[in-house]
Design a protein around this motif. Sequence first.
Motif, PDB file in Angstrom:
ATOM      1  N   GLU A  80       3.652   1.507  -1.591  1.00 34.97           N
ATOM      2  CA  GLU A  80       4.028   1.693  -2.999  1.00 34.97           C
ATOM      3  C   GLU A  80       2.858   2.249  -3.809  1.00 34.97           C
ATOM      4  O   GLU A  80       3.026   3.180  -4.606  1.00 34.97           O
ATOM      5  CB  GLU A  80       4.505   0.368  -3.605  1.00 34.97           C
ATOM      6  N   TYR A  81       1.679   1.665  -3.608  1.00 33.50           N
ATOM      7  CA  TYR A  81       0.519   2.117  -4.375  1.00 33.50           C
ATOM      8  C   TYR A  81       0.239   3.599  -4.124  1.00 33.50           C
ATOM      9  O   TYR A  81      -0.027   4.371  -5.066  1.00 33.50           O
ATOM     10  CB  TYR A  81      -0.723   1.305  -3.994  1.00 33.50           C
ATOM     11  N   THR A 125       2.219   8.983   1.341  1.00 30.80           N
ATOM     12  CA  THR A 125       1.455   7.899   1.951  1.00 30.80           C
ATOM     13  C   THR A 125       0.623   8.416   3.122  1.00 30.80           C
ATOM     14  O   THR A 125       0.933   9.440   3.724  1.00 30.80           O
ATOM     15  CB  THR A 125       2.377   6.780   2.457  1.00 30.80           C
ATOM     16  N   ASP A 171       2.901   5.924  -5.643  1.00 31.65           N
ATOM     17  CA  ASP A 171       2.746   6.034  -7.093  1.00 31.65           C
ATOM     18  C   ASP A 171       1.536   6.887  -7.466  1.00 31.65           C
ATOM     19  O   ASP A 171       1.578   7.671  -8.420  1.00 31.65           O
ATOM     20  CB  ASP A 171       2.607   4.640  -7.721  1.00 31.65           C
ATOM     21  N   ALA A 172       0.452   6.728  -6.721  1.00 34.89           N
ATOM     22  CA  ALA A 172      -0.792   7.403  -7.090  1.00 34.89           C
ATOM     23  C   ALA A 172      -0.878   8.836  -6.586  1.00 34.89           C
ATOM     24  O   ALA A 172      -1.428   9.711  -7.264  1.00 34.89           O
ATOM     25  CB  ALA A 172      -1.985   6.602  -6.570  1.00 34.89           C
ATOM     26  N   LEU A 175       0.835  -1.202   0.000  1.00 32.43           N
ATOM     27  CA  LEU A 175       0.000   0.000   0.000  1.00 32.43           C
ATOM     28  C   LEU A 175       0.872   1.254   0.000  1.00 32.43           C
ATOM     29  O   LEU A 175       0.510   2.279  -0.584  1.00 32.43           O
ATOM     30  CB  LEU A 175      -0.930  -0.001   1.209  1.00 32.43           C
ATOM     31  N   PRO A 227       4.948  -2.040 -13.007  1.00 30.92           N
ATOM     32  CA  PRO A 227       3.686  -2.495 -13.607  1.00 30.92           C
ATOM     33  C   PRO A 227       3.942  -3.134 -14.966  1.00 30.92           C
ATOM     34  O   PRO A 227       4.654  -2.574 -15.803  1.00 30.92           O
ATOM     35  CB  PRO A 227       2.880  -1.208 -13.739  1.00 30.92           C
TER      36      PRO A 227
END
Length: 578
Positions: A509-510, A518, A513-514, A507, A574
């Motif tokens: 990392e997600y 965090t 990236d998004a 999470l 990805p």
Amino acid sequence: MTHDHELVLRPTAAQTEAALSPPTRHPTTTPHGGAARHVMTGRNGGDLVVETLAGLGATTVFGLPGQHALGMFDALRRSALRYVGLRVENNAGFAADAYGRITGEAAPLLVSTGPGALTSLAALQEAAAASAPVLAISSQIPTAGLGGGRHGYLHELPDQAASFRGVVKSVHTVRTPSQIPSSIAAAWKSALTAPHGPVWVEIPQDVLLAETSLPVVTAVDATPDELVPRPELTAVAADLLSRAERPAIIAGGGVVRADATGKLLRLAEKLNAPVVTTFGGKGAFPWKHPLSLQSWLEDRHTTDFLEDADVLLVVGSGLGELSSNYHTFTPRGRVVQIEADLGKLESNHPALGIHADARLALQALLETVADRQDETAPERVRTLLAKVGDRIASQELALEQDVLASVRRALPSGSPSFWDMTILAYWAWSAFDPRGTNTMHSAQGAGGLGYGFPAALGAAVADPTRPVLAVSGDGGALYSIAELATARQYDLDVTWLIVDDGGYGILREYMTDAFGQTTATELTRPDYVALAESFGVPGVRTSPETLESDLAKALTAPGPSVVVLPAVLRMFAPTHLA
């Protein structure tokens, strides 16, 4: 799909009064000579439950007791069934899930009403997604409180069964003692009829406690139905595959659950068709076979290869999000899909859909396909795997690959492994050689945290002859810490590898990236080695350099153990992008 098998026969007033009447009691004194108390004697509804389970062939049950369910748990004392008690109902469900996967038998899970029942829901969702046969039996409030009667019971829900209908294969509601054997038998049959899955039986407290004059339940017939393919469909499929120029096969978890891996191997060799296994189908095809594309489904090179097949055989997979490289997979050729779950046929791609058990359908194809000569297939497989290897090598991910390789070398061939939702598990989905059929399992079906360790405990109960590996991140490990007590109590041969990166790594990392930063991903966590030792479980803190030796030593030693690896691992880039 969910089918209700509720028995809606309402008892008469006399039957209700009889069910609620106290069973025969005989007074006895307390150990300290105090006031007399009353102890139930004779057989009751709880005995009918355990007798039926034994008659169906069950030998082991998992669970956690509660007030309304005590009639079942007391009856265990009078049976030959082995009880394995976990500390949280959800973890008991994960243990039953793994037991069902390893043995192919329906694993009984006994829980109580309301909170106890609801706490098992996430585990049952994973069992449903993975087609693991779990027979969950819950208590219920007394019958007088059901259907608009008295309310205010502890643990009461307006409609407990409704909470499970969207999760399990079938719901079976009992209202009288005489309904118990047939309801449990029907649930057992449902759990083991393809596609396998979890089922739910609920029995009111007073029904479990009501004395019964029914004879002892002995052998019970609950033979699963066979899901046979229609011959006209397999004939067309065989013709397509025999005449294909570039056939390929996607093998999913349905191949493993149907014990059809041998038939898949023979069919692939007969057709000279390359095979990729889904993450749920790990072990369905030999990893190092010349026709093995392994499991690199999250890779554009693999996606291109499969899209180029003029006939693609999909066995035991619905081609969901992960198996379709996040729905970027668009086949250009004909698709033949063999699937036991009717709702998954053509749910994502048009296909010649064959609703059947994978084993029976593969056997039909074996009997009708023609031998297909293709000397180029192994070379095309080698070329594809080389492209994948080059892409991974370009991302400077040596640490992650070394850690996974150390785990593989330390784990004996044939020993099962159970992986939580953690970065190392995501690597293992694609890159880990399971070295055998039905040996690698993860929570990738529903994707909930906390699966790895309690599932490994269930596998160790199922087969105590092999050491079992569990792999978790520190976030997932915190879901299951209580089960260190279970591992110690039953002396289960499970080694738990905890990769400690200080938070929810994937999470992290997600979100980075998004959103560029965090939120809610960082965790304060305990000293896992000291915590394990406080339970009487040996623990060791390792490093990437010493992981292989420390893990091998822990797996060799009898009983439970914990190996903690402080490391921040990264995912490969990805791969659904061209």
